[in-house]
Design a protein around this motif. Structure first.
Motif, PDB file in Angstrom:
ATOM      1  N   THR A  53       0.832  -1.207   0.000  1.00 52.27           N
ATOM      2  CA  THR A  53       0.000   0.000   0.000  1.00 52.27           C
ATOM      3  C   THR A  53       0.862   1.250   0.000  1.00 52.27           C
ATOM      4  N   ILE A  54       1.968   1.232   0.731  1.00 54.54           N
ATOM      5  CA  ILE A  54       2.892   2.369   0.756  1.00 54.54           C
ATOM      6  C   ILE A  54       3.397   2.674  -0.655  1.00 54.54           C
ATOM      7  N   ILE A  55       3.732   1.636  -1.406  1.00 52.86           N
ATOM      8  CA  ILE A  55       4.212   1.824  -2.779  1.00 52.86           C
ATOM      9  C   ILE A  55       3.115   2.403  -3.670  1.00 52.86           C
ATOM     10  N   VAL A  56       1.898   1.867  -3.534  1.00 51.24           N
ATOM     11  CA  VAL A  56       0.785   2.325  -4.375  1.00 51.24           C
ATOM     12  C   VAL A  56       0.453   3.787  -4.085  1.00 51.24           C
ATOM     13  N   VAL A  57       0.339   4.131  -2.804  1.00 52.63           N
ATOM     14  CA  VAL A  57      -0.009   5.508  -2.430  1.00 52.63           C
ATOM     15  C   VAL A  57       1.086   6.477  -2.869  1.00 52.63           C
ATOM     16  N   GLY A  58       2.338   6.088  -2.684  1.00 52.82           N
ATOM     17  CA  GLY A  58       3.433   6.942  -3.126  1.00 52.82           C
ATOM     18  C   GLY A  58       3.399   7.185  -4.620  1.00 52.82           C
ATOM     19  N   THR A  59       3.069   6.167  -5.374  1.00 51.88           N
ATOM     20  CA  THR A  59       2.999   6.285  -6.834  1.00 51.88           C
ATOM     21  C   THR A  59       1.860   7.201  -7.274  1.00 51.88           C
ATOM     22  N   VAL A  60       0.680   6.986  -6.711  1.00 57.03           N
ATOM     23  CA  VAL A  60      -0.483   7.795  -7.095  1.00 57.03           C
ATOM     24  C   VAL A  60      -0.277   9.256  -6.711  1.00 57.03           C
ATOM     25  N   GLY A  61       0.272   9.499  -5.519  1.00 57.17           N
ATOM     26  CA  GLY A  61       0.538  10.874  -5.100  1.00 57.17           C
ATOM     27  C   GLY A  61       1.500  11.578  -6.035  1.00 57.17           C
TER      28      GLY A  61
END
Length: 534
Positions: A371-379
């Motif tokens: 989730t950390i990777i996904v949120v960082g990418t979308v942001g």
């Protein structure tokens, strides 16, 4: 524009230092592979670490660049972001922080799921998710513009590299890594921000007499409604954030949680003063006398870049590089908090509580990391497609104010609050907010509130109206449904959310899976009907 090699090397070294510190600090949690360690750091924070990491979380790139933007373009009266957010943090520190720390929650969404049920608590995660994404985008966008203007770097690459650094050490170390890097980053922020002021003021192209009539700003009478809406949104919209309570819940005691939050509010408010002064310097500069090649006078969107422009054109290169270090530190300290907060709630309250109640600690840890990777990418993606940094800085509190704030107040302090009221308040608040439109996201208005203006849009404080409607809907519907069910006016067999139905008295239905679940909230006052009638 040529790339500044020396500056690039300095920032690269800074990133490596932060990355190493984060990974080393995170080893405390990776040794045990315990999700709780990653979430709240074994509730081991003292006053120093807790207050510094909380302040560093608040002071992000959007906080610094956005404050300079608003102060330089619109004046002090409109540079209310830091004031509102820190007032809200202080209130939360006194009223909410000791209460939630005493209950030893893992996230601020635990009380929602305990009182309203797992699914309703999961639904309330949506405003938090959107707020975190806008917040992360604001701070990454601020760093991207700063690095591109001062060092000549491509903005896309700047945003991607910065996001990757924050994601990597958060991925491995959780809250330990985030907190201890925050302490170092806060020091870099203070030095970098303060150093830029004297050099900017002493530049011969800066004449403060140019802004002696305009630095305070102007509040037109027709904008009073918008102003009230904004300041209320900043104060109350800044209170429900998981990133704040992640640090509160990591404190050693409720008293320490209160004191650390109050101290953090003071520190972060003080750190708003340097970028505000930089904004004034940018407004007082004669940009025709500099190497700046853009439009003069500065257009509305160009004020988004006023902080890096002052560093680049009004300060020596050595000071500019140190100033970039301050912005980079601010971005790292907030970006890691965004991705960790969202990842924690998703792993603990969505994945574990809703989808996989029997998930192992190792499984939860890996869900958090993904989730950390996904949120960082979308942001990062949002950061590359936005306009005003200050606009995102304000917008990230929007849904938190309209939807999340009344929910937080009711779940903690309104005894009769239940799932029926919570769902009603969520729908009403969300509808009224969206119906008011959002020019920043190119969303037109469905409802033209009083004082609507064709050019300026909604001048009525409709966000505050939506928040109050949501709040009173939660209280009103909860009270009515509680009375109806506890007094027997409506049979408990129709208690769809099982707020007042004990497991033992539920009549058998064809949905056998429903009967296996525990009640969401048992009626704690069986004589409520008697009390109401007397």
């Amino acid at each position: 524009m040529a790339v500044n090699v020396i500056g690039l090397v300095v920032i690269g070294v800074f990133y490596v230092i932060i990355l190493i510190i984060g990974i080393v600090a995170g080893r405390k949690s990776t040794k045990t592979n315990d999700a709780e360690e990653l979430f709240v750091a074994n509730r081991s924070f003292g006053l120093f670490v807790a207050s510094f990491t909380t302040a560093a979380t608040m002071v992000g790139g959007g906080y610094i660049n956005g404050t300079a933007e608003a102060m330089g373009r619109d004046g002090l009266v409109w540079a209310i972001g830091p004031i509102g957010y820190n007032i809200g943090m202080a209130i939360a520190g006194v009223v909410i922080a000791p209460k939630v720390r005493r209950m030893e929650y893992s996230t601020i969404f635990d009380p929602f799921q305990q009182k309203y049920g797992e699914k309703m608590g999961g639904l309330l995660f949506f405003p938090e998710l959107m707020g975190d994404l806008f917040w992360e985008a604001a701070i990454l966008g601020a760093l991207g513009t700063t690095l591109s203007i001062v060092l000549g770097l491509d903005m896309t690459m700047s945003v991607i590299v910065s996001a990757c650094v924050a994601v990597v050490y958060t991925f491995f170390g959780g809250l330990y890594a985030v907190a201890y890097t925050d302490v170092i980053q806060l020091f870099f922020m203070a030095v970098g921000l303060l150093l830029a002021i004297p050099f900017g003021l002493q530049n011969p192209v800066v004449d403060l007499s140019r802004v002696k009539e305009s630095w305070a700003g102007n509040l037109e009478p027709e904008m009073i409604g918008v102003y009230i809406d904004t300041i209320c949104m900043l104060i109350m919209g800044g209170m429900p954030w998981q990133a704040l309570y992640q640090r509160v819940l990591a404190c050693k005691s409720p008293t320490l949680a209160r004191n650390a939050t109050l101290l953090a509010a003071v520190i972060s408010l003080l750190l708003a003063i340097p970028p505000a002064i930089v904004g004034v310097i940018g407004s007082a500069a004669d940009w025709n006398a500099t190497d700046y090649n853009g439009n003069i006078p500065l257009e509305y969107q160009q004020w988004t870049h006023i902080f890096p422009m002052v560093l680049q054109y009004l300060c020596p290169m050595s000071v500019s590089i140190v100033g970039i270090g301050a912005v980079s530190a601010a971005v790292m300290s907030s970006a890691d908090s965004c991705v960790l907060a969202t990842g924690t709630v998703f792993a603990n309250n969505i994945y574990k509580n809703i989808f996989r109640p029997k998930a192992t600690q190792r499984e939860i840890v890996w869900v958090l990391r993904v989730t950390i990777i996904v949120v960082g990418t979308v942001g990062a993606i949002i950061a590359l497609t936005v306009g005003s940094v200050y606009g995102l800085f304000i917008l990230c509190a929007d849904l938190m104010y309209v939807v999340q704030f009344p929910q937080l107040v009711c779940v903690l302090y309104v005894k009769c609050a239940n799932t029926y009221g919570s769902l009603t308040g969520f729908i009403i608040g969300m509808f009224l907010r969206v119906a008011g439109g959002e020019p920043f996201l190119n969303i037109g208005s469905l409802i033209n509130y009083p004082m609507y203006h064709e050019e300026y849009g909604q001048l009525f404080p409709f966000k505050t109206l939506a928040m109050l409607c949501s709040l009173f809907s939660i209280i009103g519907v909860s009270y009515v449904t509680e009375r109806l069910f506890t007094c027997g006016t409506i049979s408990k067999r129709y208690d769809l959310f099982r707020c007042y139905t004990d497991k033992q008295v539920v009549e058998k239905t064809e949905d056998t899976e429903l009967d296996k679940k525990e009640p969401l909230m048992k009626n704690t006052e069986p004589d409520l009907c008697l009390k109401l009638t007397t």
